[in-house]
Design a protein around this motif. Structure first.
Motif, short mmCIF file in Angstrom:
data_model
loop_
_atom_site.label_atom_id
_atom_site.label_comp_id
_atom_site.label_asym_id
_atom_site.label_seq_id
_atom_site.Cartn_x
_atom_site.Cartn_y
_atom_site.Cartn_z
N LEU A 665 47.86 46.95 -1.64
CA LEU A 665 48.55 48.11 -1.04
C LEU A 665 50.06 48.01 -1.16
N TYR A 666 50.57 46.78 -1.10
CA TYR A 666 52.03 46.62 -1.05
C TYR A 666 52.65 46.27 -2.40
N GLN A 667 51.82 46.19 -3.46
CA GLN A 667 52.42 45.84 -4.75
C GLN A 667 52.89 47.10 -5.46
N SER A 668 53.99 46.96 -6.19
CA SER A 668 54.51 48.11 -6.93
C SER A 668 53.75 48.23 -8.24
N GLY A 669 53.80 49.40 -8.82
CA GLY A 669 53.12 49.58 -10.11
C GLY A 669 52.02 50.61 -9.99
N GLU A 670 50.93 50.39 -10.76
CA GLU A 670 49.89 51.42 -10.85
C GLU A 670 49.15 51.59 -9.51
N ASN A 671 48.59 52.80 -9.34
CA ASN A 671 47.95 53.15 -8.08
C ASN A 671 46.48 52.73 -8.01
N SER A 672 45.90 52.30 -9.15
CA SER A 672 44.45 52.03 -9.14
C SER A 672 44.11 50.88 -8.19
N ALA A 673 44.97 49.85 -8.14
CA ALA A 673 44.72 48.73 -7.24
C ALA A 673 44.76 49.19 -5.79
N ALA A 674 45.73 50.07 -5.48
CA ALA A 674 45.82 50.60 -4.11
C ALA A 674 44.61 51.46 -3.81
N SER A 675 44.15 52.24 -4.77
CA SER A 675 43.02 53.15 -4.52
C SER A 675 41.75 52.39 -4.17
N VAL A 676 41.49 51.29 -4.90
CA VAL A 676 40.26 50.54 -4.59
C VAL A 676 40.35 49.94 -3.19
N ALA A 677 41.53 49.43 -2.81
CA ALA A 677 41.68 48.88 -1.46
C ALA A 677 41.53 49.96 -0.41
N GLN A 678 42.12 51.14 -0.65
CA GLN A 678 42.01 52.25 0.31
C GLN A 678 40.55 52.69 0.46
N ALA A 679 39.86 52.80 -0.68
CA ALA A 679 38.45 53.24 -0.64
C ALA A 679 37.59 52.24 0.13
N VAL A 680 37.81 50.94 -0.12
CA VAL A 680 37.01 49.92 0.55
C VAL A 680 37.37 49.83 2.04
N LEU A 681 38.65 49.87 2.35
CA LEU A 681 39.06 49.86 3.76
C LEU A 681 38.39 50.99 4.53
N LEU A 682 38.44 52.19 3.95
CA LEU A 682 37.87 53.37 4.62
C LEU A 682 36.35 53.23 4.75
N TYR A 683 35.70 52.83 3.67
CA TYR A 683 34.24 52.72 3.65
C TYR A 683 33.75 51.69 4.67
N VAL A 684 34.37 50.52 4.64
CA VAL A 684 33.93 49.45 5.54
C VAL A 684 34.24 49.82 6.99
N PHE A 685 35.44 50.34 7.23
CA PHE A 685 35.83 50.64 8.61
C PHE A 685 34.98 51.74 9.22
N GLU A 686 34.70 52.79 8.46
CA GLU A 686 33.90 53.87 9.04
C GLU A 686 32.47 53.41 9.32
N ASN A 687 31.98 52.46 8.52
CA ASN A 687 30.64 51.93 8.79
C ASN A 687 30.64 50.98 9.99
N ILE A 688 31.73 50.24 10.17
CA ILE A 688 31.86 49.41 11.38
C ILE A 688 31.81 50.31 12.60
N LEU A 689 32.52 51.44 12.54
CA LEU A 689 32.54 52.38 13.68
C LEU A 689 31.13 52.90 13.97
N LYS A 690 30.38 53.18 12.92
CA LYS A 690 29.00 53.66 13.13
C LYS A 690 28.13 52.59 13.78
N LEU A 691 28.20 51.38 13.24
CA LEU A 691 27.36 50.29 13.77
C LEU A 691 27.72 49.96 15.21
N LEU A 692 28.99 50.10 15.56
CA LEU A 692 29.47 49.71 16.87
C LEU A 692 29.40 50.84 17.89
#
Length: 896
Positions: A665-692
């Motif tokens: 998220l904090y590295q400069s340059g292309e956005n693809s690395a940030a996108s995968v982290a954003q997608a995984v953060l969102l996916y995992v966190f929303e599922n944690i919310l469901k389970l909890l």
């Protein structure tokens, strides 16, 4: 407020859109007089967890709430209120008193309901019931009539628990026993026709009941008294009344004097013995606790005053031998606190044996599952040894017994059982003519009678064509405290089978008591009562719910402020993780960024294979968690579920993945690395919310609705799919990276490297390991605080290995950290030398004490042991420090 939003949207009502197999729970109705306590918090939390989970699974869910009219408790509350006004219920009369109770109920009866809502209870309040409402009253009358028609209800005079102040019989459940100081009175009973030395000494805790003695019993093998068996004893202070001296193995030879007075009218065991042996039964007490005319000169005296006077006169006449201190097990009314009196009283009873047999078969055939399983033995024992149930209470508040008597006829001879006054009058006129007059039995039914019909009466029974009865009966689950397994659960099973032909629920989940942190039962006298509402104010509803849900089914839970504090911190950590995710997601106006996030799919094997190592690891761990947690919810293993979610969120997601994601998220340059982290953060966190969510509904819903593009509330969102793809090989690889990170972190701590200081490292492994570790060098550098430019990956040790700290992270994965990067070696040598000298002095002092025979032989054993332990610990530290110093000194020599 979130709760109002849920309720106003109709989320608490059963919804058949996504499924047809309903999940139904009947709430154990709390007393209408009640105020929220931890027992309520326990059942509300556990039942809400079940209901929210099944709702998210797509099942139509109905959690049916209500309150109990609580006969004795409510009548007591209103009587106290009247006393404050200077009046009594008898002054008002039954009709006016009942009216006043209804007024009180309308004004204060909603307190417990509103408090239950504060806990997040997602029950369908549009279907709320009260045990005295019209529908349930109709069901109660119907049940009584049907049982009477089958010959299962009868009237008779039997031994009951009598409350003199309340003037009513009370159930075994409403009697609490307490250990209290009292006295054992030794009294002389002369043997009729014998000499002055022929007497039996009886030890009793209740001498006033001797007026009701109908026999004196000894053990048949007790040689001390065998010569008196078959003779007569003279009961003291009764003008020479004779009773037989009998033998029975029931008598304990070793208790007291080994002689037992039999007072069948005032002791449960004596009553059973008298019925077995055909002894007469004498009652010496009035309903208000005063002695009656059988007690002759003591008639009219209160039972405790009579005890004092009687003992005084026994001593005067030489019949009172001695009075000694004795700890009593005193039966007290749970409601009023007074001492309960066993009395023979005319009551209504239900014959239980035929009902119990069917309830036993239900468990045996597997139609009913009790959790934990060990309670099946208790259930079977109780039902196998069941006694007839006294269902009448001498109160004014409750379901009036549907029995009417004929004016001018003896109640024992003629009575009419009917569903209503109109039906009773019709039956009476048919038999006695149109001018007949009738009056209703003044008693009311035991509160447990109406409660035993709760699972089906609340759904419309006896109208078996009612929509709710057809949709939701039998129910799925009955959750309650193990202490009322017999008094409520077993009775519901018996009544359900009797009236509907089926068990009223297929599962019973029993929770334990909530105790204080020391394992003591909460009580006002101990001052250890924890108020749920105060707890909510200090720690939050979610933290309280999570804490009490981690208990094991059927076992008591010790509640401590440490646990509550820990779970409040968990709530805060969840909130902060949510803030991190939100802050690192693109703006909703950045459509291309959101399109890139949505392109990531996590439900296919190949999509997981394409993820970088940390992302593949955390998604795999999540998918494993979803499977384990879903099984746990289905098996009602809530403590396992809660701990697994807690561990994954805190140890894996927050401590590892969120930190690793910052490298993208904090590295400069292309956005693809940030996108995968954003997608995984969102996916995992929303599922944690469901389970909890079932555990912690408020914080999870708030966070869910803060996330972008939420089309529906979390409470009705779909439960995560199970059997999603997993990459266990990638998991092992990331675990290697974690082991390497931990090893470097430990070395930094050991050498007191400043947190901000970046250090060099050489990572040594085979080519395969180097390949996947080096690919994540940014993550490794971020997590281990390495200098990325001076982090090297190779298959053999570096040239400066002798001047480096050597770490073995796992088999085949090592690291070398140049010492000069971590510490000022010369300064560290000086510091350690001074420290070593000081430690040596301390160690020598301890050893000197241990080598002194004066100390070792004369000092207390625990003191000597303590010094030995300190010496061993000091020696270990000396060795470590000496080794460290030698290593540093060798490094200085190498560098020179």
């Amino acid at each position: 407020m979130m709760y109002i939003r849920w309720e106003s949207q109709g989320y608490f009502k059963p919804n058949f859109d996504r499924g047809s197999d309903p999940f139904v729970v009947s709430m154990p109705p709390p007393n209408v007089t009640g105020s929220l306590h931890m027992g309520h918090a326990m059942f509300v939390t556990l039942e809400d967890i079940m209901v929210r989970y099944h709702r998210m699974k797509g099942r139509p869910t109905l959690w049916l709430p209500g309150t109990d009219h609580a006969g004795i408790a409510t009548q007591l509350v209103v009587e106290r209120m009247l006393a404050a006004e200077g009046t009594k219920r008898t002054d008002l009369g039954r009709e006016e008193f009942t009216k006043r109770v209804w007024e009180w109920k309308e004004k204060y009866g909603g307190t417990i309901t509103n408090q239950i809502k504060r806990l997040g209870a997602s029950c369908d309040w549009t279907r709320e019931h009260f045990t005295l409402d019209a529908q349930l009253s109709r069901a109660v009358a119907e049940a009584f009539v049907r049982l009477h028609e089958k010959g299962l209800i009868y009237q008779g005079s039997y031994m009951v628990n009598w409350s003199p102040n309340l003037q009513t019989a009370v159930s075994d459940l409403e009697v609490e026993y307490s250990e209290e100081p009292g006295a054992l009175y030794h009294i002389k009973y002369r043997v009729a026709g014998g000499s002055r030395s022929d007497f039996l000494t009886i030890a009793t805790t209740r001498p006033e009941t001797l007026f009701g003695d109908t026999a004196v019993a000894v053990h048949p093998e007790d040689e001390r008294y065998s010569k008196y068996i078959g003779k007569m004893a003279i009961v003291p202070m009764t003008y020479g009344r004779h009773v037989p001296i009998i033998s029975d193995k029931y008598v304990d030879k070793d208790f007291g004097t080994g002689v037992l007075k039999i007072s069948p009218g005032h002791d449960h065991n004596d009553y059973l013995l008298a019925r077995k042996l055909g002894l007469p039964i004498l009652n010496v007490m009035n309903k208000d606790g005063t002695l009656n005319e059988v007690a002759a000169l003591y008639s009219g005296l209160d039972r405790f005053e009579a005890r004092k006077k009687l003992w005084s006169e026994l001593e005067e006449t030489g019949l009172g031998i001695k009075k000694e201190a004795h700890t009593l097990r005193v039966p007290r009314s749970q409601r009023g606190g007074e001492i309960i009196e066993p009395l023979i009283s005319k009551q209504w009873f239900v014959t239980m044996e035929p009902l119990a047999e069917k309830a036993l078969q239900a468990v045996k055939k597997g139609e009913l599952t009790i959790m934990p399983e060990r309670f099946e033995k208790i259930y079977n024992h109780w039902l196998s040894n069941i006694k007839d149930w006294c269902i009448s209470r001498q109160l004014w508040w409750g379901h009036r017994i549907p029995v009417w008597y004929i004016v001018g006829k003896q109640p024992e001879d003629e009575y009419i059982v009917a569903r209503s006054t109109e039906e009773a009058l019709g039956k009476a006129r048919t038999k006695y003519g149109k001018n007949v007059e009738i009056f209703q039995d003044p008693d009311v039914l035991d509160t447990w009678f109406s409660s035993s019909l709760w699972p089906f009466s609340t759904l419309g029974w006896p109208d078996v064509s009612a929509e709710d009865f057809n949709n939701f009966y039998p129910t799925s689950m009955l959750e309650t405290g193990h202490d009322i397994l017999f008094f409520w659960v077993a009775r519901m099973v018996m009544m359900g089978i009797e009236f509907t032909g089926t068990v009223p629920f297929s599962n019973v989940y029993l929770h334990g008591l909530i105790r204080d942190s020391q394992g003591r039962k909460m009580s006002k006298s101990l001052g250890n009562v924890i108020d749920p509402l105060d707890t909510i104010k200090e720690y939050g509803t979610d933290a309280l719910r999570f804490t009490i849900s981690l208990g094991t089914a059927g076992q008591d839970l010790n509640l401590s402020t440490e646990r509550l504090t820990s779970h409040k911190a968990f709530t805060n950590k969840l909130w902060n993780a949510g803030k991190f995710v939100l802050q690192n997601l693109p703006s909703q106006t950045d459509l291309s960024a959101w399109e890139a996030i949505r392109d990531f799919k996590f439900d296919k094997e190949e999509s997981l294979s394409n993820l970088p190592l940390p992302e593949c690891w955390v998604v795999t761990k999540l998918h494993l968690l979803i499977d384990a947690v879903t099984i746990g919810y289905d098996k009602f293993f809530f403590n396992d579920v809660g701990r697994e979610i807690y561990d994954f969120f805190w140890a894996d997601f927050a401590d590892w993945y969120i930190e690793a994601s910052k490298a993208r998220l904090y590295q400069s340059g292309e956005n693809s690395a940030a996108s995968v982290a954003q997608a995984v953060l969102l996916y995992v966190f929303e599922n944690i919310l469901k389970l909890l969510h079932p555990f912690m509904p408020f914080v999870t819903e708030e966070l869910w609705q803060s996330l972008p593009y939420r089309e529906e509330a979390l409470i009705v969102s779909a439960w995560p799919s199970t059997s999603l793809p997993k990459k266990t090989e990638q998991m092992k690889r990331f675990e290697n990276l974690q082991a390497l990170t931990r090893a470097i972190r430990n070395a930094r701590a050991e050498y007191s490297v400043e947190p901000a200081r970046r250090i060099s490292a050489s990572i040594i492994a085979n080519s395969e390991v180097i390949q996947y570790i080096s690919k994540e060098k940014e993550v490794l550098a971020l997590l281990s605080r390495l200098d990325l430019q001076n982090t090297n990956f190779a298959e053999s040790p570096p040239g400066d290995a002798n001047e480096s700290v050597h770490l073995v992270a796992s088999e085949g994965l090592e690291a070398y950290l140049p010492l000069a990067d971590m510490v000022d070696i010369s300064a560290e040598v000086q510091r350690l030398s001074k420290r070593l000298a000081k430690m040596q002095t301390e160690y020598d002092g301890l050893m000197a004490r241990l080598s002194s025979p004066n100390f070792v032989d004369k000092a207390p054993e625990d003191i000597v042991r303590g010094v030995r332990e300190k010496a061993a610990e000091a020696e270990e530290k000396l060795t470590l420090t000496r080794n460290r110093l030698n290593f540093l000194q060798s490094t200085v020599l190498v560098s020179k």
